[in-house]
Design an enzyme around this catalytic site. Structure first.
Site, PDB file in Angstrom:
ATOM      1  N   SER A   1      74.161 -16.221  64.789  1.00 17.25           N
ATOM      2  CA  SER A   1      72.999 -15.908  65.625  1.00 17.25           C
ATOM      3  C   SER A   1      73.077 -16.659  66.952  1.00 17.25           C
ATOM      4  O   SER A   1      74.010 -16.456  67.721  1.00 17.25           O
ATOM      5  CB  SER A   1      71.718 -16.224  64.848  1.00 17.25           C
ATOM      6  OG  SER A   1      70.590 -15.680  65.475  1.00 17.25           O
TER       7      SER A   1
ATOM      8  N   ASP B   1      69.783  -6.112  59.410  1.00 19.78           N
ATOM      9  CA  ASP B   1      69.328  -7.274  60.168  1.00 19.78           C
ATOM     10  C   ASP B   1      68.136  -6.861  61.040  1.00 19.78           C
ATOM     11  O   ASP B   1      68.257  -5.990  61.904  1.00 19.78           O
ATOM     12  CB  ASP B   1      70.482  -7.776  61.043  1.00 19.78           C
ATOM     13  CG  ASP B   1      70.208  -9.117  61.687  1.00 19.78           C
ATOM     14  OD1 ASP B   1      69.052  -9.364  62.092  1.00 19.78           O
ATOM     15  OD2 ASP B   1      71.162  -9.907  61.809  1.00 19.78           O
TER      16      ASP B   1
ATOM     17  N   HIS C   1      69.987 -10.947  58.072  1.00 20.22           N
ATOM     18  CA  HIS C   1      70.343 -12.029  58.987  1.00 20.22           C
ATOM     19  C   HIS C   1      70.469 -13.380  58.278  1.00 20.22           C
ATOM     20  O   HIS C   1      70.675 -14.404  58.922  1.00 20.22           O
ATOM     21  CB  HIS C   1      69.264 -12.123  60.074  1.00 20.22           C
ATOM     22  CG  HIS C   1      69.678 -12.831  61.322  1.00 20.22           C
ATOM     23  ND1 HIS C   1      70.612 -12.325  62.208  1.00 20.22           N
ATOM     24  CD2 HIS C   1      69.289 -14.026  61.862  1.00 20.22           C
ATOM     25  CE1 HIS C   1      70.759 -13.147  63.225  1.00 20.22           C
ATOM     26  NE2 HIS C   1      69.975 -14.196  63.039  1.00 20.22           N
TER      27      HIS C   1
END
Length: 295
Positions: A151, A227, A260
């Site tokens: 991320s 995600d 995620h």
């Protein structure tokens, strides 16, 4: 270890997992980091693989949640290093107000705006100060470094690698923020840390950097299709197009149904360790993957 405080250490897969702190002259305060030393490090220096974590994480998350990553690091003989995601307890007003800016959200940039510039120098910390500290205190091969992240940390890994290809032999990312200039997270962070002049933002945007400087090797990215940040914040299609435009080798893998979380990272962590091991330990990995070569 001079200049390094031991917080805790644990035996893990024949090696040692440790959590440490030190005073950072770059960030003007105490910083924390974690190191996994594989069993091979007891008798020889080993390559280093840096992992940069995402928003709100600390140096602990990856080491605890990444699906027994120490086992794979032990198999390949790689040292793992995870820094914290920002300075902490700096006394800056408002640093703890938002989860996506300030504490836990350093975005791996060198802040130029007040009041952040005194402490929030995470790019220089990751690229320069922390490796110097690691190489001085642990049995490393400094010429063999790789970097990856998740991320916000995936964004950081891509930026650090492309801006310093001579330092990093390999790079990969899980669900990275690949075009921060175009997404709310990046615009908020860059505006706060770097100011309104968006030209200065380009040096920290992977989709811009790949067109300017590229990278000497193939980039591995895994992205979950479930995600919730995919469409608004991560924008892998922007990076994919930028790579295609300049013929940058990219292995972008969409993983059906994954989100995620660290469950996603744990599911594909071995592939990423192998990706880096191939670049950092070519001969050893060839033998590991082809044991009959020795017979």
């Amino acid at each position: 270890m001079p200049n390094v405080n031991v917080i805790s250490e644990y035996k893990s897969f024949g090696g040692k997992l440790g959590f440490y702190s030190h005073f950072s002259s770059t960030c003007n305060g105490e910083m924390h980091f974690a190191v996994y030393q594989p069993p091979q490090a007891t008798h020889k220096p080993v390559p280093i693989l840096y992992f940069l974590s995402g928003l709100i994480c600390t140096e602990e998350n990856f080491m605890v949640k990444a699906g027994g990553v120490q086992r794979f690091a032990a198999e390949y003989g790689l040292m793992l290093v995870t820094p914290d995601t920002s300075p902490r307890h700096t006394g800056i007003a408002g640093e703890d107000d938002d989860w996506d800016f300030g504490t836990g959200a350093g975005f791996y940039v060198d802040a130029t705006e007040e009041p952040w510039r005194k402490n929030y120098q995470m790019y220089s910390y990751v690229v320069h100060e922390l490796p110097s500290l690691i190489n001085a205190n642990f049995p490393t091969q400094p010429e063999k470094q790789g970097i990856f992240g998740h991320s916000m940390g995936g964004h950081g890994a891509l930026v650090c690698a492309m801006r310093n290809p001579e330092l990093y032999k390999s790079v990969s990312a899980f669900a990275p923020i690949t075009a921060p200039m175009r997404c709310p997270w990046g615009q908020k962070a860059f505006g706060g840390y770097l100011g309104r002049n968006q030209e200065s933002w380009r040096a920290y945007d992977a989709s811009e950097l790949v067109k300017q400087v590229g990278y000497h090797s193939s980039i591995l990215i895994d992205q979950g299709t479930a995600d919730k940040f995919l469409a608004e914040q991560l924008l892998p299609e922007v990076f994919e197009k930028a790579c295609a435009d300049v013929k940058q080798p990219l292995n972008l893998r969409y993983q059906e149904g994954y989100d995620h979380s660290y469950y996603f990272i744990a599911s594909f962590i071995e592939d990423h360790i192998r990706h880096h091991a191939i670049a950092l330990l070519v001969t050893a990995v060839f033998i590991y993957l082809n044991p009959t070569f020795l017979f």
